[in-house]
Design a protein around this motif. Structure first.
Motif, PDB file in Angstrom:
ATOM      1  N   GLY A 435      16.148  -1.275  -3.968  1.00  0.00           N
ATOM      2  CA  GLY A 435      17.031  -2.525  -3.956  1.00  0.00           C
ATOM      3  C   GLY A 435      18.423  -2.265  -2.949  1.00  0.00           C
ATOM      4  N   GLN A 436      18.600  -1.039  -2.899  1.00  0.00           N
ATOM      5  CA  GLN A 436      20.025  -0.900  -2.257  1.00  0.00           C
ATOM      6  C   GLN A 436      19.686  -0.739  -0.643  1.00  0.00           C
ATOM      7  N   GLN A 437      18.459  -0.625  -0.243  1.00  0.00           N
ATOM      8  CA  GLN A 437      18.266  -0.837   1.268  1.00  0.00           C
ATOM      9  C   GLN A 437      17.228  -1.783   1.764  1.00  0.00           C
ATOM     10  N   LYS A 438      17.947  -2.659   2.356  1.00  0.00           N
ATOM     11  CA  LYS A 438      17.150  -3.666   2.882  1.00  0.00           C
ATOM     12  C   LYS A 438      17.139  -3.511   4.621  1.00  0.00           C
ATOM     13  N   THR A 439      15.912  -3.723   4.991  1.00  0.00           N
ATOM     14  CA  THR A 439      16.045  -3.516   6.426  1.00  0.00           C
ATOM     15  C   THR A 439      15.040  -4.674   7.187  1.00  0.00           C
ATOM     16  N   TYR A 440      15.792  -5.387   7.993  1.00  0.00           N
ATOM     17  CA  TYR A 440      15.269  -6.376   8.846  1.00  0.00           C
ATOM     18  C   TYR A 440      14.330  -6.013   9.770  1.00  0.00           C
ATOM     19  N   GLU A 441      13.129  -6.339   9.337  1.00  0.00           N
ATOM     20  CA  GLU A 441      11.946  -5.642  10.068  1.00  0.00           C
ATOM     21  C   GLU A 441      11.349  -6.740  11.119  1.00  0.00           C
ATOM     22  N   LYS A 442      11.646  -6.559  12.606  1.00  0.00           N
ATOM     23  CA  LYS A 442      11.153  -7.542  13.547  1.00  0.00           C
ATOM     24  C   LYS A 442       9.642  -7.721  13.577  1.00  0.00           C
ATOM     25  N   ASN A 443       8.983  -6.914  13.138  1.00  0.00           N
ATOM     26  CA  ASN A 443       7.304  -6.893  13.205  1.00  0.00           C
ATOM     27  C   ASN A 443       6.829  -7.673  12.201  1.00  0.00           C
ATOM     28  N   ASN A 444       7.656  -8.021  10.948  1.00  0.00           N
ATOM     29  CA  ASN A 444       7.401  -9.175  10.069  1.00  0.00           C
ATOM     30  C   ASN A 444       8.196 -10.074   9.946  1.00  0.00           C
ATOM     31  N   PRO A 445       8.119 -11.011  10.952  1.00  0.00           N
ATOM     32  CA  PRO A 445       9.218 -12.053  11.268  1.00  0.00           C
ATOM     33  C   PRO A 445       9.136 -13.329  10.175  1.00  0.00           C
ATOM     34  N   TYR A 446       8.003 -13.231   9.410  1.00  0.00           N
ATOM     35  CA  TYR A 446       7.996 -14.366   8.279  1.00  0.00           C
ATOM     36  C   TYR A 446       8.673 -13.965   7.207  1.00  0.00           C
ATOM     37  N   SER A 447       9.125 -12.661   7.015  1.00  0.00           N
ATOM     38  CA  SER A 447      10.117 -12.116   5.788  1.00  0.00           C
ATOM     39  C   SER A 447      11.278 -11.975   6.437  1.00  0.00           C
ATOM     40  N   SER A 448      12.449 -12.280   5.536  1.00  0.00           N
ATOM     41  CA  SER A 448      13.682 -11.953   6.061  1.00  0.00           C
ATOM     42  C   SER A 448      14.131 -10.589   6.050  1.00  0.00           C
ATOM     43  N   TYR A 449      13.527  -9.745   5.004  1.00  0.00           N
ATOM     44  CA  TYR A 449      13.893  -8.374   5.302  1.00  0.00           C
ATOM     45  C   TYR A 449      12.822  -7.547   4.173  1.00  0.00           C
ATOM     46  N   GLN A 450      12.923  -6.218   4.259  1.00  0.00           N
ATOM     47  CA  GLN A 450      11.898  -5.332   3.671  1.00  0.00           C
ATOM     48  C   GLN A 450      12.816  -4.253   2.962  1.00  0.00           C
ATOM     49  N   TYR A 451      12.062  -4.038   2.016  1.00  0.00           N
ATOM     50  CA  TYR A 451      12.733  -2.901   1.116  1.00  0.00           C
ATOM     51  C   TYR A 451      12.498  -1.420   1.809  1.00  0.00           C
ATOM     52  N   GLU A 452      13.242  -0.554   1.562  1.00  0.00           N
ATOM     53  CA  GLU A 452      12.992   0.767   1.979  1.00  0.00           C
ATOM     54  C   GLU A 452      12.125   1.469   0.857  1.00  0.00           C
ATOM     55  N   ALA A 453      11.174   2.072   1.221  1.00  0.00           N
ATOM     56  CA  ALA A 453      10.277   2.618   0.055  1.00  0.00           C
ATOM     57  C   ALA A 453      10.046   4.234  -0.153  1.00  0.00           C
ATOM     58  N   TYR A 454       9.368   4.510  -1.060  1.00  0.00           N
ATOM     59  CA  TYR A 454       9.146   5.972  -1.477  1.00  0.00           C
ATOM     60  C   TYR A 454       7.586   5.982  -2.286  1.00  0.00           C
ATOM     61  N   HIS A 455       7.326   7.328  -2.098  1.00  0.00           N
ATOM     62  CA  HIS A 455       5.940   7.402  -2.943  1.00  0.00           C
ATOM     63  C   HIS A 455       5.912   8.693  -3.632  1.00  0.00           C
ATOM     64  N   TRP A 456       5.415   8.646  -4.986  1.00  0.00           N
ATOM     65  CA  TRP A 456       5.387  10.069  -5.780  1.00  0.00           C
ATOM     66  C   TRP A 456       3.711   9.951  -6.198  1.00  0.00           C
ATOM     67  N   PRO A 457       3.233  10.891  -5.372  1.00  0.00           N
ATOM     68  CA  PRO A 457       1.616  10.966  -5.715  1.00  0.00           C
ATOM     69  C   PRO A 457       1.526  11.956  -7.036  1.00  0.00           C
ATOM     70  N   ASP A 458       0.004  11.725  -7.391  1.00  0.00           N
ATOM     71  CA  ASP A 458      -0.479  12.802  -8.444  1.00  0.00           C
ATOM     72  C   ASP A 458       0.512  12.633  -9.710  1.00  0.00           C
ATOM     73  N   ILE A 459       1.159  11.397 -10.140  1.00  0.00           N
ATOM     74  CA  ILE A 459       1.848  11.395 -11.176  1.00  0.00           C
ATOM     75  C   ILE A 459       0.751  10.918 -12.658  1.00  0.00           C
ATOM     76  N   GLY A 460      -0.268  10.124 -12.110  1.00  0.00           N
ATOM     77  CA  GLY A 460      -1.091   9.617 -13.261  1.00  0.00           C
ATOM     78  C   GLY A 460      -0.634   8.713 -14.342  1.00  0.00           C
ATOM     79  N   ALA A 461       0.399   8.121 -13.786  1.00  0.00           N
ATOM     80  CA  ALA A 461       0.960   7.034 -14.938  1.00  0.00           C
ATOM     81  C   ALA A 461       0.404   5.944 -15.007  1.00  0.00           C
ATOM     82  N   ARG A 462      -0.127   5.335 -16.073  1.00  0.00           N
ATOM     83  CA  ARG A 462      -0.623   3.987 -16.162  1.00  0.00           C
ATOM     84  C   ARG A 462       0.391   3.007 -16.396  1.00  0.00           C
ATOM     85  N   ILE A 463       1.500   3.337 -17.072  1.00  0.00           N
ATOM     86  CA  ILE A 463       2.590   2.319 -17.143  1.00  0.00           C
ATOM     87  C   ILE A 463       3.770   3.130 -16.768  1.00  0.00           C
ATOM     88  N   THR A 464       5.033   2.412 -16.584  1.00  0.00           N
ATOM     89  CA  THR A 464       6.510   3.203 -16.718  1.00  0.00           C
ATOM     90  C   THR A 464       7.313   2.261 -17.392  1.00  0.00           C
TER      91      THR A 464
END
Length: 472
Positions: A435-464
């Motif tokens: 939520g602190q990093q917004k990027t205005y991505e030209k390749n997705n013009p129908y959305s005003s901005y995108q959030y930067e993202a990360y991924h944590w594989p193999d956590i196995g969580a059903r909920i958090t």
């Protein structure tokens, strides 16, 4: 003379990254911007533009019998965990079972006036800080008719309660009448009770079999002694309470798994429930400040094409109801609460929203003031369109959209908000939107901005969930 060829020194190149945003799982590695990585598992933003490895995790406790975790809820200092078919009060590593017949499926809960109400799609339950029991045990008993003559008539007052079997009827007694006709026939086996208003202004309780008899097939109550005329002219002086289980009534509420707390003008004075698979496009709303009263007339047919209600979001003083659909369409219905000339609550449809349809009831969460939810194409948000002021959906997960689209079991995805991150658990991986990093991505013009993202594989969580500032 031998000739030797000395190889040229190997060329080496280096790049120093002063600013790192997140991952890009959408583009091919050769097309990924230098401030992002095509992989970078288990990284997370530390400061804006700086990342670090995520911290490790430790197992704090395990559910009895290996039950999968379906929900974690709080009432004050009490932590309740729904694991497998059990509901437990958990303190440190001590598990105390409160119920053993829960549905083994993702559940939901809300707090209302100091009580925790639980939805598992099987039985609508309440936890009052001591025990868990069906809400039907506390069901409000409505007075369905007033000013009724002993032989009929009267004025409709309240609706029947879907979650309960009891109701009251209020009569204006006459001097000699002993027979009082109820509005319903084929009464249930539960005892019928009655009260008669005395000249001193107090209500005297009357007992079936002693003070009156009941013909359950016809709904006729016959007093041994006529209750007489009202002490105050025009004021009802006989109240009769009876029971009848109506087929399918309680299950309309018991089978719900989606909720919103919303009322007239945006007040938090009513509860909306939906997610009943038998009536997917319909929802019900409770009585004023009473989740034990579900009037059989208080419902809305939100969708008529089979689209199921997936979730809710509060937008200002309106309620957005999201429907499961196909692709882009009018997948959200906006209702506004108001009072009619009689003071009755009305929830009229005032708008519909165009956008992607959500797929996961547990994926709804607010990142800042923005409601986010998972669709077939990624995580989307409801936002206000600048020119017309109308609201519609925009993508927020552009950089991980292909990864999310490829995931199976999206309907089981569950989200929480951890600090400034939207955390989505799906398929054994956690995906985070920053939520602190917004990027205005030209390749997705129908959305005003995108959030930067990360991924944590193999956590196995059903909920958090977040507890004491820590992600669990």
């Amino acid at each position: 003379m031998a000739q030797y060829s000395i190889p040229a020194a190997e060329s080496r190149y280096s790049v120093t990254m002063e600013y790192f945003r997140g991952v890009d799982l959408l583009n091919s590695p050769s097309n990924v911007d230098g401030s992002r990585s095509p992989a970078a598992p288990n990284m997370v933003r530390d400061q804006v533009g700086k990342v670090r490895k995520r911290m490790g995790y430790t197992t704090r406790t395990s559910a009895p019998n290996g039950g999968r975790i379906n929900g974690v809820f709080f009432l004050g200092q009490d932590r309740l965990i729904h694991a497998g078919t059990g509901l437990y009060k958990v303190q440190d590593t001590q598990w105390t079972q409160l119920a053993g017949d829960m549905a083994d499926a993702l559940s939901a809960a809300f707090v209302f006036d100091g009580k925790l109400y639980l939805l598992d799609g099987a039985v609508f339950r309440v936890y009052d800080g001591t025990d868990v029991h069906p809400v039907s045990q506390d069901a409000y008993v409505p007075t369905i008719i007033i000013s009724r003559n002993p032989d009929g008539g009267g004025t409709s007052y309240e609706a029947l309660n879907l979650i309960g079997t009891a109701w009251k009827e209020s009569f204006l007694g006459t001097a000699d009448a002993t027979a009082y006709q109820l509005t319903t026939v084929e009464l249930g086996p539960e005892p019928v009770t009655a009260e008669v208003l005395g000249k001193d202004g107090t209500w005297a309780e009357k007992t079936e079999g002693t003070d009156f008899t009941v013909d359950r097939s016809t709904g006729l109550v016959t007093f041994q002694t006529a209750p007489g005329e009202p002490p105050v002219k025009g004021q009802d002086n006989v109240r009769i309470t009876a029971h009848k289980a109506r087929e399918g009534y309680a299950d309309k509420i018991n089978r719900c798994r989606v909720f919103a707390v919303y009322g007239v003008g945006g007040a938090e004075d009513r509860v909306f429930l939906s997610g009943n698979p038998d009536e997917p496009g319909q929802d019900w709303y409770s009585g004023f400040e009473d989740p034990t009263f579900w009037p059989d007339t208080a419902y809305t047919k939100v969708s008529r094409d089979g689209g199921a209600v997936v979730g809710y979001a509060i937008l200002g003083n309106t309620l957005a109801t999201f429907l499961q659909g196909k692709g882009i369409g009018r997948n959200a219905v906006i209702r506004t609460g108001s009072l009619d000339e009689n003071g009755e609550a009305l929830f009229r449809v005032t708008n519909t929203l165009l956008g992607e349809a959500p797929v996961a009831p547990r994926s709804f969460a607010y990142l800042g003031k923005e409601p986010l939810f998972l669709t077939e194409r990624g995580v989307y948000a409801i936002t206000a369109e600048e020119l017309t002021g109308e609201k519609y959906t925009q993508e927020r997960s552009y950089f991980i959209s292909t990864a999310l689209s490829a995931m199976a079991g999206k309907e089981e995805a569950a989200a929480s908000i951890y600090r400034d991150f939207y955390v989505l658990a799906i398929g054994g991986t956690l995906y985070l939107l920053d939520g602190q990093q917004k990027t205005y991505e030209k390749n997705n013009p129908y959305s005003s901005y995108q959030y930067e993202a990360y991924h944590w594989p193999d956590i196995g969580a059903r909920i958090t969930w977040v507890e004491d500032g820590v992600l669990w």
